[in-house]
Design an enzyme around this catalytic site. Structure first.
Site, PDB file in Angstrom:
ATOM      1  CB  VAL A   1      55.862 -51.795  27.756  1.00  0.00           C
ATOM      2  CG1 VAL A   1      56.218 -52.789  26.658  1.00  0.00           C
ATOM      3  CG2 VAL A   1      54.447 -51.256  27.555  1.00  0.00           C
TER       4      VAL A   1
ATOM      5  CG  ASN B   1      60.717 -64.382  29.970  1.00  0.00           C
ATOM      6  OD1 ASN B   1      61.439 -65.134  30.619  1.00  0.00           O
ATOM      7  ND2 ASN B   1      60.673 -63.078  30.191  1.00  0.00           N
TER       8      ASN B   1
ATOM      9  CE  LYS C   1      47.639 -52.403  32.793  1.00  0.00           C
ATOM     10  NZ  LYS C   1      48.718 -52.225  31.785  1.00  0.00           N
TER      11      LYS C   1
ATOM     12  CE1 TYR D   1      51.903 -49.091  33.530  1.00  0.00           C
ATOM     13  CE2 TYR D   1      52.037 -50.425  31.548  1.00  0.00           C
ATOM     14  CZ  TYR D   1      51.741 -50.310  32.880  1.00  0.00           C
ATOM     15  OH  TYR D   1      51.285 -51.404  33.577  1.00  0.00           O
TER      16      TYR D   1
ATOM     17  CG  ASN E   1      46.451 -52.888  40.641  1.00  0.00           C
ATOM     18  OD1 ASN E   1      47.231 -53.766  40.972  1.00  0.00           O
ATOM     19  ND2 ASN E   1      46.735 -52.020  39.678  1.00  0.00           N
TER      20      ASN E   1
ATOM     21  CG  HIS F   1      46.568 -48.492  35.736  1.00  0.00           C
ATOM     22  ND1 HIS F   1      47.515 -47.802  35.006  1.00  0.00           N
ATOM     23  CD2 HIS F   1      47.238 -49.544  36.270  1.00  0.00           C
ATOM     24  CE1 HIS F   1      48.692 -48.406  35.102  1.00  0.00           C
ATOM     25  NE2 HIS F   1      48.554 -49.460  35.874  1.00  0.00           N
TER      26      HIS F   1
END
Length: 269
Positions: free
Chosen positions: A21, A235, A76, A51, A135, A106
């Protein structure tokens, strides 16, 4: 929908397909997307403190009627904040849950290791059942593993046939860390790829299904994002077919990263 899952190194199970999201505003659009996903059989939802939509994810969980223990919830830690455990408490309040299934750093802002004691504390306090990173390159992951008492079990990175970070995937697998893929559809760009469209047409599938299935056959859980019910539903239809070896090999060659062990081509922090 098949409930195929990946068993993580700590014994917990992560569904291979989830709904992301990112860039979905807090509000009814986010609530509806998550509710639709849960109604359609998804059991994995991925959000983040950055977010700003954890409240909507939590509301959708409650409105769906699906038992909490059946849904794998990820959030996160925002690394511009100071204490992962304190921030986890805030996430739990916003989500309206007693724990998250996965709590991940994150991005490695300020260095890869400084948040890790707080991540471990979050797990010890019961705020998170599993902890991981996002990441992180192979080198950054190694630094965390060297310093950790409780190792990260997930590294969530951008991953698709066009970002086939093979060296990073192999490094994660060697250390018992599950690589999880975000933006597997390239934020929509990869859906318009001529060879992907050709493979999809021949197989009677959508381009998105082909891209997601490639990830699954690499053993990579994926979290595509959509706010459209029909796309969320489509999906999910990726567990009832397999890409032939020839298509997998062709798609391996789409990579634009040099099969890197990095998580990103350019840092945003």
């Amino acid at each position: 929908m098949a409930t195929t899952a990946r068993v993580l190194a700590d014994g917990n199970r992560m569904p291979m397909l989830g709904l992301g999201v990112w860039r979905v505003r807090n509000g009814r659009a986010c609530v509806k997307a998550v509710r639709w996903a849960l109604e359609l059989g998804y059991r994995h939802v991925d959000t983040a403190q950055a977010y700003g939509n954890e409240e909507s994810v939590g509301l959708a969980l409650r409105e769906s009627g699906v038992p909490r223990e059946e849904v794998f919830v990820t959030t996160k830690f925002h690394p511009r904040r100071r204490d992962p455990a304190v921030e986890a408490e805030g996430s739990l309040r916003r989500l309206g849950v007693e724990y998250v299934d996965l709590y991940i750093v994150h991005w490695p802002r300020g260095g890869p290791t400084w948040p890790w004691p707080g991540m471990e504390r979050s797990r010890e306090l019961g705020y998170a059942r599993s902890i991981g990173v996002s990441n992180f390159s192979a080198a950054e992951l190694e630094q965390v593993l060297a310093a950790a008492s409780s190792a990260p079990v997930v590294n969530q990175v951008q991953f698709s046939p066009f970002e086939y970070r093979r060296a990073l995937l192999e490094a994660c697998e060697r250390r018992g860390v599950a690589l999880e893929g975000y933006s597997p559809l390239g934020r929509g760009r990869h859906l318009r790829s001529e060879p992907v469209e050709r493979i999809a047409e021949r197989l009677g599938r959508t381009p998105a299904q082909v891209l997601l299935r490639w990830c699954l056959q690499k053993g990579v859980p994926v979290i595509p994002k959509s706010t459209h019910r029909e796309r969320i539903e489509a999906n999910a239809r990726i567990f009832d077919f397999e890409l032939p070896d020839g298509d997998m090999e062709e798609m391996d060659e789409f990579d634009r990263t040099g099969y890197t062990d990095r998580a990103l081509e350019r840092k945003w922090w």
